[in-house]
Design a protein around this motif. Structure first.
Motif, PDB file in Angstrom:
ATOM      1  N   PHE A 116      37.208  41.965  32.771  1.00  0.00           N
ATOM      2  CA  PHE A 116      38.528  41.730  33.971  1.00  0.00           C
ATOM      3  C   PHE A 116      39.233  40.334  32.505  1.00  0.00           C
ATOM      4  CE2 PHE A 116      40.743  39.991  36.845  1.00  0.00           C
ATOM      5  CZ  PHE A 116      40.830  41.212  37.288  1.00  0.00           C
TER       6      PHE A 116
ATOM      7  N   THR B 196      29.765  44.242  39.559  1.00  0.00           N
ATOM      8  CA  THR B 196      30.852  43.676  40.521  1.00  0.00           C
ATOM      9  C   THR B 196      31.916  42.182  40.197  1.00  0.00           C
ATOM     10  OG1 THR B 196      29.245  45.027  42.856  1.00  0.00           O
ATOM     11  CG2 THR B 196      30.617  43.946  43.213  1.00  0.00           C
TER      12      THR B 196
ATOM     13  N   THR C 279      33.071  47.492  39.596  1.00  0.00           N
ATOM     14  CA  THR C 279      33.815  47.692  41.160  1.00  0.00           C
ATOM     15  C   THR C 279      34.024  46.348  41.552  1.00  0.00           C
ATOM     16  OG1 THR C 279      31.445  49.413  42.008  1.00  0.00           O
ATOM     17  CG2 THR C 279      32.989  47.937  43.655  1.00  0.00           C
ATOM     18  N   ILE C 280      35.579  46.681  41.889  1.00  0.00           N
ATOM     19  CA  ILE C 280      35.944  45.296  41.423  1.00  0.00           C
ATOM     20  C   ILE C 280      37.043  45.292  43.266  1.00  0.00           C
ATOM     21  CG2 ILE C 280      38.554  43.293  41.560  1.00  0.00           C
ATOM     22  CD1 ILE C 280      38.530  44.767  38.963  1.00  0.00           C
TER      23      ILE C 280
ATOM     24  N   LEU D 171      45.471  48.515  38.124  1.00  0.00           N
ATOM     25  CA  LEU D 171      43.536  48.762  38.030  1.00  0.00           C
ATOM     26  C   LEU D 171      43.059  50.073  38.113  1.00  0.00           C
ATOM     27  CD1 LEU D 171      42.881  46.102  41.265  1.00  0.00           C
ATOM     28  CD2 LEU D 171      41.891  46.020  38.449  1.00  0.00           C
ATOM     29  N   PRO D 172      44.461  50.780  37.821  1.00  0.00           N
ATOM     30  CA  PRO D 172      43.487  51.571  37.681  1.00  0.00           C
ATOM     31  C   PRO D 172      43.341  52.689  35.854  1.00  0.00           C
ATOM     32  CG  PRO D 172      44.933  52.659  38.973  1.00  0.00           C
ATOM     33  CD  PRO D 172      45.102  50.740  38.754  1.00  0.00           C
TER      34      PRO D 172
ATOM     35  N   LEU E 213      40.085  50.488  35.448  1.00  0.00           N
ATOM     36  CA  LEU E 213      38.772  50.966  35.967  1.00  0.00           C
ATOM     37  C   LEU E 213      38.010  52.261  35.373  1.00  0.00           C
ATOM     38  CD1 LEU E 213      39.518  50.483  39.733  1.00  0.00           C
ATOM     39  CD2 LEU E 213      37.962  49.817  38.528  1.00  0.00           C
TER      40      LEU E 213
ATOM     41  N   ASN F 160      25.625  50.031  42.350  1.00  0.00           N
ATOM     42  CA  ASN F 160      25.866  49.610  40.979  1.00  0.00           C
ATOM     43  C   ASN F 160      24.940  49.124  40.153  1.00  0.00           C
ATOM     44  OD1 ASN F 160      26.733  49.094  37.884  1.00  0.00           O
ATOM     45  ND2 ASN F 160      28.908  49.093  38.737  1.00  0.00           N
TER      46      ASN F 160
ATOM     47  N   ASN G  92      36.471  50.759  32.390  1.00  0.00           N
ATOM     48  CA  ASN G  92      35.399  49.931  32.661  1.00  0.00           C
ATOM     49  C   ASN G  92      35.057  51.136  33.695  1.00  0.00           C
ATOM     50  OD1 ASN G  92      35.296  46.897  30.955  1.00  0.00           O
ATOM     51  ND2 ASN G  92      37.128  48.018  31.933  1.00  0.00           N
ATOM     52  N   PRO G  93      34.044  52.138  33.869  1.00  0.00           N
ATOM     53  CA  PRO G  93      34.023  52.564  34.543  1.00  0.00           C
ATOM     54  C   PRO G  93      32.285  52.634  35.325  1.00  0.00           C
ATOM     55  CG  PRO G  93      32.980  53.457  32.132  1.00  0.00           C
ATOM     56  CD  PRO G  93      34.029  52.143  32.296  1.00  0.00           C
TER      57      PRO G  93
ATOM     58  N   PRO H 107      31.310  41.741  34.616  1.00  0.00           N
ATOM     59  CA  PRO H 107      32.179  42.024  35.048  1.00  0.00           C
ATOM     60  C   PRO H 107      33.535  41.118  34.850  1.00  0.00           C
ATOM     61  CG  PRO H 107      30.334  42.938  36.262  1.00  0.00           C
ATOM     62  CD  PRO H 107      29.810  41.443  35.312  1.00  0.00           C
TER      63      PRO H 107
END
Length: 298
Positions: A286, A98, A127-128, A116-117, A120, A93, A123-124, A282
Motif C-alpha cells: 500500500f 489485511t 483486504t483493507i 482504491l479499486p 485492489l 485470507n 493486489n488481489p 500489505p
C-alpha cells in the motif's frame, strides 16, 4: 514479560462467562454455546476460582453480575471480539493480507476511495479495513497498521512518508459572493467565516499571507470538511477549503472562489505507521502504491 497463568483464563471459560453475562441466564448461555447448563455453571465457577473474584451473585434460580463482574464482562467482550475478528480475517485470507488503516474522513471519501479499486486490482490478496480518525491516536492501544495524517511532522514514535501538500482557497456559494461583492482580502471579514475545528488558526494565517492585519475575527467551526463545505454551499459563509478536495463542487458551480487568493498550507499529508509494522506485506504494498499515486503532488 511472563504473565501468571491465573490471569490468562482459557477462551472456553471466558466465552461461557461472557455469554452468561450478556444474556443474564446460564440456561440461555448454555443453549447459545451448545453446552449443558451444568457445564456452563462449572466453567464460570472455575473462572471465579482462577481469578479469586466473585463475578456473579447467585439468587435462587437466577444470576446477577457483581460490580466487578460487570466491569470484567465489558473488557472480555471486547477482547473476544478482537480475537474473533482476527480469526475471521485470517480465515478469509490465510496469507495475512489485511491492512487496517485509519483515514481522515474527507480525504478518505474524496481522494482515497475512488483510487482504491485500482490498488485492489493490482493486489488481489489484500483486504483493507478503513476507520475514520480526526486527531492523533496511540498505535499501542489501537489495532491499526497505519494512518493518513494531516499536520506537521511531529507524531512521536512513528515512521512517516510524505504524501502531498495542499493549497486552500476561500470558497462560498455564488449567492453569497453576489451578496458581498468581495474585491480584496479584507472584504472577507464582512462575511461569516467558516473553518474546521482542527485548524483553528487557518483564517488568521490566510489574512496574514495576504497582508491583512488584525486577524480573522469571529469564525464558525465545524468538525469535518464535508460539513463545512456543505455549509459554504448553502450560503452560511466563506470557508477555507483544499482545492483538491472540492474539484467537483467548483466544476458544478455549487462552490465558487470568493476571491482567487490561494494559500499553501504549512502542514502536509503523511502516511504514518508504527515501526513494528514497517515490513507488514500489505502495508509495504500500500505504501509503495500510495507514494506512486501522490508523486506529482509532492
Amino acid at each position: 514479560m511472563h504473565t501468571p497463568r491465573r490471569f490468562l483464563p482459557s477462551t472456553a471459560l471466558l466465552a461461557a462467562f461472557e455469554a452468561a453475562a450478556r444474556t443474564g441466564s446460564v440456561t440461555t448461555a448454555a443453549r447459545e454455546l451448545s453446552l449443558t447448563q451444568s457445564a456452563v455453571s462449572r466453567q464460570i465457577k472455575l473462572l471465579e476460582e482462577q481469578l479469586e473474584v466473585e463475578l456473579f451473585a447467585r439468587e435462587r434460580q437466577s444470576i446477577r453480575l457483581t460490580a466487578a463482574g460487570a466491569a470484567y464482562a465489558r473488557e472480555i467482550r471486547e477482547a473476544l471480539r478482537k480475537i474473533s475478528t482476527a480469526s475471521f480475517n485470517l480465515h478469509a485470507n490465510p496469507r495475512g493480507g489485511t491492512l487496517d488503516l485509519a483515514i481522515l474522513p474527507t480525504f478518505g471519501t474524496r481522494w482515497l476511495a475512488p483510487r482504491l479499486p485500482k490498488f485492489l486490482v493490482q493486489n488481489p490478496g489484500i483486504t483493507i479495513n478503513l476507520a475514520t480518525r480526526l486527531t492523533y491516536f496511540d498505535f499501542r492501544t489501537e489495532a491499526l497498521d497505519a494512518a493518513i495524517h494531516f499536520g506537521p511532522r511531529d507524531w512521536p514514535g512513528v515512521e512517516m512518508a510524505l504524501l502531498r501538500s495542499e493549497q486552500v482557497v476561500p470558497a462560498c456559494s455564488p449567492e453569497l459572493k453576489n451578496q458581498y461583492r468581495f474585491c480584496g482580502a479584507s472584504d472577507l471579514r464582512k462575511a461569516p467565516l467558516l473553518s474546521i475545528a482542527t485548524r483553528p488558526n487557518a483564517w488568521d494565517r490566510w489574512f496574514s499571507a495576504h497582508d491583512v492585519p488584525g486577524g480573522s475575527g469571529q469564525t464558525m467551526y465545524f468538525d469535518q470538511f464535508a460539513t463545512v463545505a456543505q455549509a459554504a454551499m448553502v450560503g452560511v459563509g466563506v470557508a477555507l477549503l483544499p482545492t483538491f478536495l472540492i474539484q467537483e463542487e467548483l466544476a458544478s458551480g455549487n462552490l465558487v472562489l470568493a476571491l482567487d487568493l490561494p494559500m499553501q498550507s504549512a502542514e502536509r499529508y503523511y502516511l504514518v505507521w508504527p515501526p513494528e509494522r514497517s515490513t507488514h506485506p500489505p502495508l509495504v504494498a500500500f505504501r509503495e502504491w500510495l507514494l506512486a499515486e501522490t508523486v506529482a503532488d509532492r
